[in-house]
Structure formats: C-alpha cells, structure tokens
Motif scaffolding. Structure first.
Motif, mmCIF file in Angstrom:
data_model
loop_
_atom_site.group_PDB
_atom_site.id
_atom_site.type_symbol
_atom_site.label_atom_id
_atom_site.label_comp_id
_atom_site.label_asym_id
_atom_site.label_seq_id
_atom_site.Cartn_x
_atom_site.Cartn_y
_atom_site.Cartn_z
ATOM 1 N N MET A 12 0.814 -1.217 0.000
ATOM 2 C CA MET A 12 0.000 0.000 0.000
ATOM 3 C C MET A 12 0.851 1.273 0.000
ATOM 4 N N GLU A 13 1.925 1.288 0.770
ATOM 5 C CA GLU A 13 2.765 2.481 0.856
ATOM 6 C C GLU A 13 3.438 2.782 -0.489
ATOM 7 N N ARG A 14 4.025 1.761 -1.082
ATOM 8 C CA ARG A 14 4.712 1.980 -2.367
ATOM 9 C C ARG A 14 3.715 2.239 -3.495
ATOM 10 N N LEU A 15 2.544 1.646 -3.412
ATOM 11 C CA LEU A 15 1.511 1.913 -4.408
ATOM 12 C C LEU A 15 1.085 3.383 -4.347
ATOM 13 N N GLN A 16 0.945 3.914 -3.149
ATOM 14 C CA GLN A 16 0.587 5.327 -2.989
ATOM 15 C C GLN A 16 1.676 6.226 -3.584
ATOM 16 N N GLN A 17 2.923 5.875 -3.374
ATOM 17 C CA GLN A 17 4.037 6.649 -3.938
ATOM 18 C C GLN A 17 4.025 6.574 -5.469
ATOM 19 N N LEU A 18 3.733 5.384 -6.000
ATOM 20 C CA LEU A 18 3.648 5.217 -7.451
ATOM 21 C C LEU A 18 2.489 6.040 -8.004
ATOM 22 N N ARG A 19 1.378 6.032 -7.310
ATOM 23 C CA ARG A 19 0.220 6.823 -7.758
ATOM 24 C C ARG A 19 0.538 8.311 -7.786
ATOM 25 N N GLN A 20 1.338 8.777 -6.848
ATOM 26 C CA GLN A 20 1.740 10.186 -6.846
ATOM 27 C C GLN A 20 2.581 10.505 -8.079
ATOM 28 N N VAL A 21 3.505 9.630 -8.418
ATOM 29 C CA VAL A 21 4.319 9.814 -9.617
ATOM 30 C C VAL A 21 3.413 9.858 -10.850
ATOM 31 N N CYS A 22 2.482 8.933 -10.925
ATOM 32 C CA CYS A 22 1.571 8.869 -12.074
ATOM 33 C C CYS A 22 0.684 10.109 -12.150
ATOM 34 N N MET A 23 0.236 10.586 -11.005
ATOM 35 C CA MET A 23 -0.613 11.773 -10.979
ATOM 36 C C MET A 23 0.148 12.984 -11.528
ATOM 37 N N ILE A 24 1.398 13.137 -11.143
ATOM 38 C CA ILE A 24 2.222 14.242 -11.636
ATOM 39 C C ILE A 24 2.345 14.173 -13.163
ATOM 40 N N LEU A 25 2.471 12.962 -13.697
ATOM 41 C CA LEU A 25 2.631 12.768 -15.138
ATOM 42 C C LEU A 25 1.297 12.672 -15.878
#
Length: 163
Positions: A12-25
């Motif tokens: 869950m923690e790393r998925l949230q971080q990945l989602r933040q990267v995706c949101m920026i892009l």
C-alpha cells in the motif's frame, strides 16, 4: 491506447508513492489485485478486443534461459551450477516482485516516468516493462517470470561485460 501503469505486487505504501508519480505525469495507475494475476495484461490495460484469458508462450522458456545462463557462466569462468541455482531461486521469487507495466508510453513519457521514480520516495522499481502487441496476451504471472528472467540475464551479462 490510454496511458496507464499496471502495478503488480506493490504494498500500500509503495503503491501510494507510485500513484503520486503517475498523478504528476497525468497517467492512470491501476493496482493489479492478486486474483487478477492470471488475466491477460492487455485486458487489464483496457486494450480493445483483448480477451481476459491469457495466452502464454510455451513453458520451455525457463529451460532455454537455464541453457543460456550456463553458457554465459562458462564464458565468464563462473560455476554454471551456482548460476543456475541462483537463477531458479530468482524465478521462483519472481511472482512476488514488484513490476510496472507501462501501457501507451512513448519514449518521452518513459524517460519522464523513470526520472520521476528516481526522484520520488520510490527511488527504484526493479522490474519494468512496456506493453507490446505480443505480451498484451500474457498473464501477469508469466510477465513477472519473463521480465525477472530477462532482468537476471542482463545483470549476469552486464557483469560479464565489465570483466
């Protein structure tokens, strides 16, 4: 095709971080649930007319990989038995590794994604692949094994090139 990142085996923690990267892009991010691991990657990515049922290549590819690694080990002066044992262990662990499958990315977006991951708290994602006309029909399980095998081969090949 829509731009989407399929995330396999993220906590869950790393998925949230990945989602933040995706949101920026401005890219969609979809976590693949464990019960979807055998679905075709293209189906999960929303590829038109891609069936849910995966069509994986023949199972003898692991045998071919072992032969290739054995030859590379001999050329590098390493013990082929040890290399094969390590390879089998890594392949068995492959289904539990994180994998991002990048769908609809061009080179510019790919480079932006890789840079954003490095700069984020994620720092790195070991297994990365792009959705192709061939692998869109593969299951997540097969993708993980295939990409892990390629990753392992490239690490071994890279080690041998620097000797």
């Amino acid at each position: 095709m829509n731009k989407i990142v399929l995330a396999y085996n993220f906590n869950m923690e790393r998925l949230q971080q990945l989602r933040q990267v995706c949101m920026i892009l401005k890219v969609n991010c979809k976590a693949v649930a464990p019960e979807q691991i055998d679905d075709a990657a293209g189906f999960l990515a929303g590829v038109k007319d891609c069936p849910r049922t995966a069509v994986n290549p023949p199972d003898d590819q692991e045998f071919q990989l072992m032969e290739t690694l054995e030859e590379a080990a001999k050329k590098a002066g390493e013990d082929p038995g040890t290399v094969k044992k390590d390879a089998l262990q890594l392949l068995m662990q492959a289904s539990q590794k994180e994998l991002v499958l990048l769908c609809g990315f061009d080179m510019h977006l790919l480079n932006q994604f890789l840079t954003a991951v490095k700069r984020s708290r994620l720092k790195s994602i070991e297994l990365k692949a792009a959705l192709t006309p061939t692998n869109q029909y593969w299951s997540g399980r097969h993708l993980l094994q295939e990409i892990a095998a390629e990753h392992m081969y490239m690490k071994q090949f890279g080690k041998n090139m620097h000797k």
